[in-house]
Design a protein around this motif. Structure first.
Motif, PDB file in Angstrom:
ATOM      1  N   SER A  67      -4.593  20.682 -22.191  1.00 45.92           N
ATOM      2  CA  SER A  67      -3.297  21.110 -22.739  1.00 45.92           C
ATOM      3  C   SER A  67      -3.379  21.287 -24.246  1.00 45.92           C
ATOM      4  O   SER A  67      -2.816  22.232 -24.803  1.00 45.92           O
ATOM      5  N   ARG A  68      -4.088  20.393 -24.898  1.00 51.33           N
ATOM      6  CA  ARG A  68      -4.248  20.477 -26.353  1.00 51.33           C
ATOM      7  C   ARG A  68      -4.957  21.776 -26.755  1.00 51.33           C
ATOM      8  O   ARG A  68      -4.528  22.472 -27.667  1.00 51.33           O
ATOM      9  N   GLU A  69      -6.060  22.088 -26.064  1.00 47.73           N
ATOM     10  CA  GLU A  69      -6.785  23.316 -26.390  1.00 47.73           C
ATOM     11  C   GLU A  69      -5.928  24.550 -26.112  1.00 47.73           C
ATOM     12  O   GLU A  69      -5.939  25.506 -26.880  1.00 47.73           O
ATOM     13  N   GLN A  72      -3.605  24.977 -28.991  1.00 49.26           N
ATOM     14  CA  GLN A  72      -4.363  25.389 -30.174  1.00 49.26           C
ATOM     15  C   GLN A  72      -4.742  26.869 -30.099  1.00 49.26           C
ATOM     16  O   GLN A  72      -4.628  27.592 -31.089  1.00 49.26           O
TER      17      GLN A  72
END
Length: 88
Positions: A67-69, A72
């Motif tokens: 989810s973070r990537e 980003q």
């Protein structure tokens, strides 16, 4: 590139993933249409997709990322649309 995060978002008695493009909304909408994802699943910058579609979307070409990537990548591409704060 079409990206998908792991199913981790509970709502409506299901768990959901986010499907995005880090290139364009046109790419995202075309992929979603080809995969049979209804347009009502689109929310500002992503499609919400239920966990039972996750494996099929990867088989169709979506690249699994955290989810973070995912956030980003769409932020770097200028495709992130955050919710607007309520006006007073």
């Amino acid at each position: 590139m079409i990206l998908i995060d792991p199913p981790a978002w509970p709502a409506w008695d299901r768990v959901w993933s986010h499907l995005v493009s880090d290139e364009s909304y046109e790419e995202l909408h075309a992929f979603a249409k080809a995969a049979g994802i209804p347009s009502r699943g689109f929310d500002r910058d992503h499609y919400d997709v239920p966990s039972d579609k996750y494996d099929a979307l990867i088989a169709a070409g979506a690249v699994p990322v955290s989810s973070r990537e995912l956030v980003q990548r769409i932020t770097a591409a200028g495709l992130r649309h955050r919710k607007r704060p309520p006006t007073e």
